[in-house]
Design a protein around this motif. Sequence first.
Motif, mmCIF file in Angstrom:
data_model
loop_
_atom_site.group_PDB
_atom_site.id
_atom_site.type_symbol
_atom_site.label_atom_id
_atom_site.label_comp_id
_atom_site.label_asym_id
_atom_site.label_seq_id
_atom_site.Cartn_x
_atom_site.Cartn_y
_atom_site.Cartn_z
ATOM 1 N N ALA A 1 0.543 -1.075 0.012
ATOM 2 C CA ALA A 1 0.609 0.258 0.347
ATOM 3 C C ALA A 1 0.741 1.550 0.087
ATOM 4 O O ALA A 1 1.776 1.187 0.210
ATOM 5 N N VAL A 2 0.016 2.244 -0.670
ATOM 6 C CA VAL A 2 1.428 3.512 -1.368
ATOM 7 C C VAL A 2 0.558 4.545 -0.955
ATOM 8 O O VAL A 2 -0.603 4.661 -1.914
ATOM 9 N N GLY A 3 1.054 5.921 -0.967
ATOM 10 C CA GLY A 3 0.394 6.839 -1.092
ATOM 11 C C GLY A 3 -0.705 7.641 -0.362
ATOM 12 O O GLY A 3 -0.219 7.328 1.443
ATOM 13 N N ASN A 4 -1.019 8.350 -0.348
ATOM 14 C CA ASN A 4 -2.234 9.608 0.470
ATOM 15 C C ASN A 4 -3.375 10.103 -0.348
ATOM 16 O O ASN A 4 -2.995 10.959 -1.051
ATOM 17 N N PRO A 5 -4.077 9.287 0.054
ATOM 18 C CA PRO A 5 -4.313 8.371 0.981
ATOM 19 C C PRO A 5 -3.761 6.827 0.408
ATOM 20 O O PRO A 5 -3.673 7.408 -0.507
ATOM 21 N N ALA A 6 -3.687 5.823 0.940
ATOM 22 C CA ALA A 6 -2.974 4.700 0.775
ATOM 23 C C ALA A 6 -3.636 3.347 -0.947
ATOM 24 O O ALA A 6 -5.208 3.549 -0.320
ATOM 25 N N ARG A 7 -3.149 3.386 -1.811
ATOM 26 C CA ARG A 7 -4.392 2.564 -2.571
ATOM 27 C C ARG A 7 -2.906 1.459 -3.164
ATOM 28 O O ARG A 7 -1.756 1.404 -2.702
ATOM 29 N N LEU A 8 -3.112 -0.400 -2.852
ATOM 30 C CA LEU A 8 -2.959 -0.751 -2.685
ATOM 31 C C LEU A 8 -2.217 -1.177 -4.827
ATOM 32 O O LEU A 8 -2.939 -1.000 -5.411
ATOM 33 N N VAL A 9 -0.874 -1.151 -5.175
ATOM 34 C CA VAL A 9 -0.440 -1.929 -6.052
ATOM 35 C C VAL A 9 -1.322 -2.746 -7.063
ATOM 36 O O VAL A 9 -0.997 -3.855 -5.782
ATOM 37 N N GLY A 10 -1.189 -2.362 -7.580
ATOM 38 C CA GLY A 10 -2.260 -3.185 -8.617
ATOM 39 C C GLY A 10 -3.566 -3.110 -8.669
ATOM 40 O O GLY A 10 -3.999 -4.339 -9.475
ATOM 41 N N GLY A 11 -4.486 -2.839 -7.646
ATOM 42 C CA GLY A 11 -5.309 -2.583 -7.684
ATOM 43 C C GLY A 11 -6.113 -2.835 -6.269
ATOM 44 O O GLY A 11 -5.791 -4.085 -6.431
ATOM 45 N N LYS A 12 -7.195 -2.384 -5.636
ATOM 46 C CA LYS A 12 -7.602 -3.329 -4.993
ATOM 47 C C LYS A 12 -8.260 -5.003 -4.709
ATOM 48 O O LYS A 12 -8.626 -5.643 -4.314
ATOM 49 N N ASP A 13 -8.967 -5.061 -6.592
ATOM 50 C CA ASP A 13 -10.026 -6.132 -7.080
ATOM 51 C C ASP A 13 -8.577 -6.619 -7.846
ATOM 52 O O ASP A 13 -8.809 -8.180 -6.674
ATOM 53 N N LYS A 14 -7.873 -7.019 -7.946
ATOM 54 C CA LYS A 14 -6.366 -7.668 -8.349
ATOM 55 C C LYS A 14 -5.264 -7.057 -7.562
ATOM 56 O O LYS A 14 -4.631 -6.905 -8.574
#
Length: 298
Positions: A259-272
């Motif tokens: 998870a990276v960023g502000n707000p954090a997001r999952l690398v590759g997207g939250k679905d996959k």
Amino acid sequence: MPAGELCYPSPISYPPISQATETPMEEDEAWVWAQIKAEARRDAELEPALASYLYSTILSHSSLERSLSFHLGNKLCSSTLLSTLLYDLFLNTFSSDPSLRAAAVADLRAARVRDPACVSFSHCLLNYKGFLACQAHRVAHKLWNQSRRPLALALQSRISDVFAVDIHPAAKMGKGILFDHATGVVVGETAVIGNNVSILHHVTLGGTGKACGDRHPKIGDGVLIGAGATILGNVKIGEGAKIGAGSVVLIDVPPRTTAVGNPARLVGGKDKPSRHEEIPGESMDHTSFISEWSDYII
């Protein structure tokens, strides 16, 4: 030998440890303590200006818990909280609880293996404020659970003053913990940190407001949290997850994801989301995700 590489065993010969009387945990503690004393003797010969310091802090003591208790007592004492009182407090706590000694050994190994700047076990014992803050917190946590809460809170305050690490004495921690650099780390009352976790400086495991109850993050085994990351609320960071430096995390992070960023997001997207096989809390790999996630260039 490459910098930071751990070497087994030392060429110095030590008396064999009896398999009949020593448990594996005690053998490990004895081996690490022998290494620390050998390193201290070497450093005292190489740098005579430190000989008295090394003798009083390490070489004059018969065990790791005595050396650690003496060092913490001198580090955390004040004009009204005497070093002799703190020494007795730390020594009685470490001596009566083998799990605390095992955790200290695991934390020493974590720093020695994961941090290439850690040149020896004795360097960590003497100079790594993240290690020292972690061991002092373990004692404060035991005091908290024994309902000796005023003393636990006083110890928390001294740890914060001296090491710039603020961990509530109720917070729970596993073993094999590395607080790398450690300055500015804040851990809230109901936070839980698993085993083999690595946390960089200026990380906050905090709440989201003034609500009471279970309100702080739960960090799974093998997690790596980068410098300046903020994790707020009763959220779960799954086993082997990675939190990028400077990220702000407000929701759960699945195991083995980044998870990276502000707000954090999952690398590759939250679905996959992209998943990794290594244990980042041990590999200390902060940046391998970038080539798959970003076209960032300089």
